[in-house]
Structures are given as C-alpha cells and as structure tokens.
Design an enzyme around this catalytic site. Structure first.
Site, PDB file in Angstrom:
ATOM      1  N   CYS A  86      -0.975   6.231   7.131  1.00  0.00           N
ATOM      2  CA  CYS A  86      -2.317   5.987   7.094  1.00  0.00           C
ATOM      3  C   CYS A  86      -2.638   5.534   8.943  1.00  0.00           C
ATOM      4  CB  CYS A  86      -3.155   5.016   6.451  1.00  0.00           C
ATOM      5  SG  CYS A  86      -4.723   4.265   6.923  1.00  0.00           S
ATOM      6  N   GLU A 102     -28.204  -8.692  24.644  1.00  0.00           N
ATOM      7  CA  GLU A 102     -27.384  -7.528  24.282  1.00  0.00           C
ATOM      8  C   GLU A 102     -27.805  -6.579  24.844  1.00  0.00           C
ATOM      9  OE1 GLU A 102     -24.798  -6.844  21.835  1.00  0.00           O
ATOM     10  OE2 GLU A 102     -25.434  -4.811  22.147  1.00  0.00           O
ATOM     11  N   ASP A 134     -19.488 -13.603  23.626  1.00  0.00           N
ATOM     12  CA  ASP A 134     -18.446 -12.945  22.821  1.00  0.00           C
ATOM     13  C   ASP A 134     -18.526 -11.465  23.135  1.00  0.00           C
ATOM     14  OD1 ASP A 134     -17.380 -12.063  20.443  1.00  0.00           O
ATOM     15  OD2 ASP A 134     -19.035 -12.280  18.997  1.00  0.00           O
ATOM     16  N   CYS A 186     -12.286 -11.053  21.106  1.00  0.00           N
ATOM     17  CA  CYS A 186     -11.420 -10.023  20.357  1.00  0.00           C
ATOM     18  C   CYS A 186     -10.068  -9.519  21.087  1.00  0.00           C
ATOM     19  CB  CYS A 186     -12.317  -8.933  19.729  1.00  0.00           C
ATOM     20  SG  CYS A 186     -12.960  -7.916  20.975  1.00  0.00           S
ATOM     21  N   CYS A 214      -7.949   1.650  -0.885  1.00  0.00           N
ATOM     22  CA  CYS A 214      -7.657   0.985   0.589  1.00  0.00           C
ATOM     23  C   CYS A 214      -7.400  -0.501   0.172  1.00  0.00           C
ATOM     24  CB  CYS A 214      -8.505   1.514   1.501  1.00  0.00           C
ATOM     25  SG  CYS A 214      -8.165   0.239   3.203  1.00  0.00           S
ATOM     26  N   CYS A 256       0.854  -1.112   0.001  1.00  0.00           N
ATOM     27  CA  CYS A 256      -0.107   0.002   0.027  1.00  0.00           C
ATOM     28  C   CYS A 256       0.982   1.449   0.015  1.00  0.00           C
ATOM     29  CB  CYS A 256      -1.125  -0.020   1.169  1.00  0.00           C
ATOM     30  SG  CYS A 256      -1.798   1.625   1.425  1.00  0.00           S
ATOM     31  N   CYS A 281      -3.529  -0.166   9.197  1.00  0.00           N
ATOM     32  CA  CYS A 281      -2.774  -1.452   9.066  1.00  0.00           C
ATOM     33  C   CYS A 281      -1.508  -1.162   9.829  1.00  0.00           C
ATOM     34  CB  CYS A 281      -2.507  -1.822   7.752  1.00  0.00           C
ATOM     35  SG  CYS A 281      -3.733  -1.941   6.669  1.00  0.00           S
TER      36      CYS A 281
HETATM   37  N1  SAH Z   1     -21.787 -11.872  18.948  1.00  0.00           N
HETATM   38  C1  SAH Z   1     -21.923 -10.675  17.991  1.00  0.00           C
HETATM   39  C2  SAH Z   1     -21.413  -9.424  18.591  1.00  0.00           C
HETATM   40  C3  SAH Z   1     -20.142  -9.290  19.548  1.00  0.00           C
HETATM   41  S1  SAH Z   1     -19.423  -7.590  19.790  1.00  0.00           S
HETATM   42  C4  SAH Z   1     -21.341 -10.914  16.651  1.00  0.00           C
HETATM   43  O1  SAH Z   1     -20.554 -11.663  16.587  1.00  0.00           O
HETATM   44  O2  SAH Z   1     -21.718 -10.048  15.866  1.00  0.00           O
HETATM   45  C5  SAH Z   1     -19.942  -7.394  21.418  1.00  0.00           C
HETATM   46  C6  SAH Z   1     -21.228  -7.202  21.987  1.00  0.00           C
HETATM   47  O3  SAH Z   1     -21.642  -6.886  23.024  1.00  0.00           O
HETATM   48  C7  SAH Z   1     -21.703  -5.804  21.432  1.00  0.00           C
HETATM   49  O4  SAH Z   1     -22.763  -5.773  20.548  1.00  0.00           O
HETATM   50  C8  SAH Z   1     -22.013  -4.925  22.634  1.00  0.00           C
HETATM   51  O5  SAH Z   1     -23.184  -3.941  22.210  1.00  0.00           O
HETATM   52  C9  SAH Z   1     -22.416  -6.003  23.395  1.00  0.00           C
HETATM   53  N2  SAH Z   1     -22.381  -5.605  24.787  1.00  0.00           N
HETATM   54  C10 SAH Z   1     -21.255  -4.802  25.622  1.00  0.00           C
HETATM   55  N3  SAH Z   1     -21.485  -4.834  26.756  1.00  0.00           N
HETATM   56  C11 SAH Z   1     -22.512  -5.763  27.143  1.00  0.00           C
HETATM   57  C12 SAH Z   1     -23.227  -6.321  28.362  1.00  0.00           C
HETATM   58  N4  SAH Z   1     -22.701  -5.755  29.430  1.00  0.00           N
HETATM   59  N5  SAH Z   1     -24.173  -7.023  28.137  1.00  0.00           N
HETATM   60  C13 SAH Z   1     -24.490  -7.330  27.120  1.00  0.00           C
HETATM   61  N6  SAH Z   1     -23.906  -7.054  25.910  1.00  0.00           N
HETATM   62  C14 SAH Z   1     -22.939  -6.361  26.003  1.00  0.00           C
END
Ligand code: SAH
Length: 457
Positions: free
Chosen positions: A84, A339, A387, A414, A165, A78, A87
């Site tokens: 930038c 969520e 997640d 993540c 990009c 790039c 990356c």
């Molecule tokens: N599993 C989904 C999103 C994961 S990202 C996917 O794969 O697309 C993490 C998510 O947790 C976000 O949407 C965020 O809004 C939510 N979040 C953050 N804190 C939270 C909490 N205390 N209880 C429930 N959800 C929460």
C-alpha cells in the site's frame, strides 16, 4: 562521472549497519562512506542488502535479511502494509515512532534553524494509535467484472482491494465496502482512468467522531446516476448512521479527486462534528483535520502557548475553516482569521455562527498580503498564530510579523524543516523560540506535526 569511485554496484549484496532513519522512514547505511537508503530497515540493525540503484552521491538497497534485529522492530499488523505505501512506520514500535519524530524535529531545528538549545518535548502520541482517520477516499476499479475498492498499488495505477485499513475508522471501512456492494449490485461500472471511460471514480466516507454522523460521497464521471433511487434507498436502509449522500461530478482526465459540481442525493448537505466544545459543519469538500482526537491535543497546545487572558487581539494566519480561530476566540477579545480558499472562509463564518461566536472575523486572501493591509489599517495583534502548508510561511508574512511585534507567535507546523527555517527568520528579527511540542497526528506514518512557542525578546 567517474564510476570507479562508487564503492557499490547494482545487484551487489552487501552487509550493512543501519545507523539512521530518513524523514521518509528509510534506514540509512554507510558502505565505505557511501550512503545507501534501505526502506524497511531500522537503526541499530545489521542486515544483508541488495543494491538496487546507484546514483551520484547515494544509492538504494533492498532489505534481504535482517541479521541483527532492532529491539524496536515489530510485526506490521496490516496484511497489505508493503503493497500500500500509505503507512511507512508500522514495522517500528509506537514508542520508537514517537522517539523518531522527536529526534527529527530536534535535528532540523539544529541543522536548518541553528537552534541547538531549544527544548523539544516528548511527542504527544495516542493511547491507541490505530483507527484514527475520519475520512476514507477510496478509488474504485474493476476486476473480472466485479468492482474493487481499495488503493493504488505503490508506483502503479492498479487498484488493490482493501477490506480494512487499520488507520481508518472501522465505520468507514464498513461504509465503503457496503456502498461498493450496492453499486455493483445495481450495475454501476467503475471509471477506467486509462481509457477515460466508466462511471464510479471514488467512494468517500466521512465520519463525525463525536456525533457518529456519516457522509457518503460518490465521485462520478458524468451526471446521470443509473438506478439512483434504488441505490440511495438501499444505502439508507443498510447504513443507519448515514446523514448525507452526495454526488460529485468529475468528468476530467485528472487524478484530482473532486470535480466542480456537487449535488445532494439524499439527506443533508452537511454532517457535524465537535472538537472540544466547538461544533463544525463538514461538507463533501470541506477541509477538516483527519485525526479529531489528536486535533484537540494540538489545538489545546496552541491555546496553551498563546497564554491568552481575554484582552488580546489575535491573528490566525492560514486559518482554513476557522478551527483554531474559534478555539482561540473563546479566550481572546478578538480573532482575525485569514485563508486563501474562499469556500473555507465561508465554512469558517458558518462555524462561528453555529457556535454563537461573534468575536471572530474572517478574510479571504493571501496571509502575506492581507495581514500587511490590516497593519496599514491599524489592526495589530498581541498574538499571531500561523498554521501554514508544508512549504511554510511566506517571507513577506514573517517580515510583517517582525514589524508588528506581537508579544508572542504560536507556530503550528506540519513540516519540521520549514518550521526550522522560519524560526531562524523570527529569531533574527527579535523573537526567541521558547519551546517546541511535537504532536503525533498521523501514527504509523512519517508525518510529523509540531507547535512552537515564540516570544518577543
Ligand atoms: N488552521 C487550519 C488549516 C491549516 S492547513 C486547521 O487547522 O484546520 C493550511 C491552510 O493554509 C490551508 O487551508 C490552505 O488553503 C491555506 N493557505 C495556503 N497558502 C496560503 C496563503 N498564502 N495565505 C493564506 N492561506 C493559505
């Protein structure tokens, strides 16, 4: 502080060996035991480095000359890589990136989680680790009367033009540049964040990888879009895959991209995309994973680790728009998703309906509050999937999981550091981490995603 103990001084040139790479992608060198962080340098390299900053236990160096090159060093393809900052690893071969991410997970599991013997499998990477992003969010500025659409230069608020990009879908590059040209032709002025004047703040392009549908969002400082009709007509005329043109109004002095009000200028409110067999509706503000190809890989792995046979009740904590929940629902008796963002739960319910999935139920709230309440109501889970965002799971949630004793937990993470911390809590509460599978969702960057399989002992 005693200055004499610092073995380097600012502006000094030192010859160093790079021994490691930080989680931010900087090379690490030791000068008489003193740590120097050297961006762009790679492990195994010998280099001349200029000391540019000295802090209490560490300093920063600028890479001046590589004396001995790493075999993993490649020419970043790039042209704007250095300016930038989007990356961080283009100068490292893709094989080297995958190896780095695996080691990073292994290292934090051992150091933070005291989990030395957990297998960390080779990272599942992409065959072609470029052009993967399905969403471009591009700030707009002005230069010599014309519009520029690009990125904020590192550590500054100057917008640099970006025609292409390399981690972005080529379609999105085309959309952004075309829309910028049309906006300019019809006299739109760019928003100036210093003076809080002007109109067009961001151009956003979203792309459905499977459907080919495109959405355009114009984020504007004010409601009245000058020459609205002409602008819309010309976009539709020149970009035939566009299914939705939306305006979002953000009149606040803020670097948050979106404002509260969104209105459709032309076409549909949603575009659609598929992950595997499941169809998703994506609105201007919906959260949707940005690398759809690897999202499928990630969710398949989560599903595999869940080992469902169709009789299970599953809880999907931090479910977003229900992506993982709907994947799981195909193989489970019942899925409960929770969520914190209400709009995401609306999307989750819509997506369930769109796919005729009737065994998934969604609740708005904090996972650490809603799940203990479910437990009181007699809802327990055979498998719990989490997640969470980068900060990891709330401790109250981990304690509820420990009390609920599901036969299995699948942790999608993540951030390896908080994964390691939370796995330690689960281990101490009677679970065993069986295996961790990192998945490369963000090639060329240091971001690292991983799925862990955790069984009740
Ligand atoms: N599993 C989904 C999103 C994961 S990202 C996917 O794969 O697309 C993490 C998510 O947790 C976000 O949407 C965020 O809004 C939510 N979040 C953050 N804190 C939270 C909490 N205390 N209880 C429930 N959800 C929460």
């Amino acid at each position: 502080m005693d200055k004499a103990i610092k073995p380097v001084t600012k502006n000094e040139m030192v010859e160093v060996e790079i021994t490691d790479l930080t989680h931010e992608g900087a090379g690490v060198a030791k000068v008489n035991g003193f740590t120097l962080f050297v961006p762009n340098a790679l492990p195994g390299e010998r280099a001349m480095v200029k000391v540019v900053g000295v802090k209490k236990g560490y300093g920063f160096g600028r890479l001046m000359e590589v004396l001995e090159k790493s075999e993993q060093r490649v020419e970043p393809p790039c042209p704007i890589y250095k300016q930038c900052g989007g990356c961080q690893l283009q100068h490292l071969s893709y094989e080297g990136q995958l190896d780095y991410k695996r080691k990073q997970v292994e290292e934090v599991l051992a150091r933070i989680g005291k989990l030395e013997n957990v297998p960390v499998l080779p990272v599942l990477g992409m065959d072609d680790p470029w052009r993967y992003r399905n969403k471009a969010q591009v700030p707009v500025g002005e230069r010599e009367g014309g519009l520029v659409a690009g990125f904020y230069q590192k550590r500054s608020h100057e917008i640099i033009e970006m025609e292409s990009c390399l981690i972005q879908q080529a379609k999105n590059d085309e959309v952004v540049q075309t829309v910028k040209g049309i906006a300019e032709k019809h006299g739109l002025r760019a928003y100036d964040e210093q003076r809080h004047k002007g109109f067009l703040r961001h151009i956003i392009a979203r792309y459905g990888q499977v459907t080919g549908d495109t959405m355009i969002v114009l984020v504007t400082n004010g409601k009245d879009l000058p020459n609205r009709k002409k602008i819309v007509e010309e976009i539709v005329d020149r970009l035939p895959n566009v299914k939705s043109i939306v305006q979002n109004i953000n009149t606040k002095r803020t670097n948050v991209i979106f404002g509260e009000e969104t209105r459709v200028l032309w076409g549909a409110e949603y575009i659609y995309d598929y992950i595997g067999d499941i169809k998703f509706a994506i609105s201007a503000r919906s959260f949707y994973q940005v690398n759809p190809e690897q999202t499928k890989v990630l969710y398949d792995q989560a599903l595999k680790y869940a080992e469902l046979n169709g009789d299970e009740t599953v809880i999907d904590a931090y479910c977003g728009i229900g992506t993982i929940s709907l994947f799981l629902a195909q193989k489970a008796k019942k899925v409960y998703g929770v969520e914190i963002v209400p709009e995401a739960i609306e999307d989750a319910r819509r997506n369930a309906e769109l796919n005729g999935i009737t065994n998934a139920e969604f609740a708005v709230g904090e996972a650490e509050v809603v799940i203990p309440n479910w437990k009181k109501e007699g809802i327990t889970a055979d498998v719990i999937v989490v997640d969470p965002p980068r900060k990891g799971c709330d401790e109250a949630l981990l304690n509820t999981i420990i009390e609920m004793k599901p036969k299995r937990v699948v942790y999608v993470s993540c951030n390896p550091a908080t994964l390691a911390r939370d796995l330690r809590v689960l281990e101490d509460g009677g679970f065993k981490t069986v295996e961790v599978q990192p998945v490369d969702m963000f090639p060329q960057t240091t971001h690292c995603e991983a799925v862990a399989k955790i069984d009740l002992k």
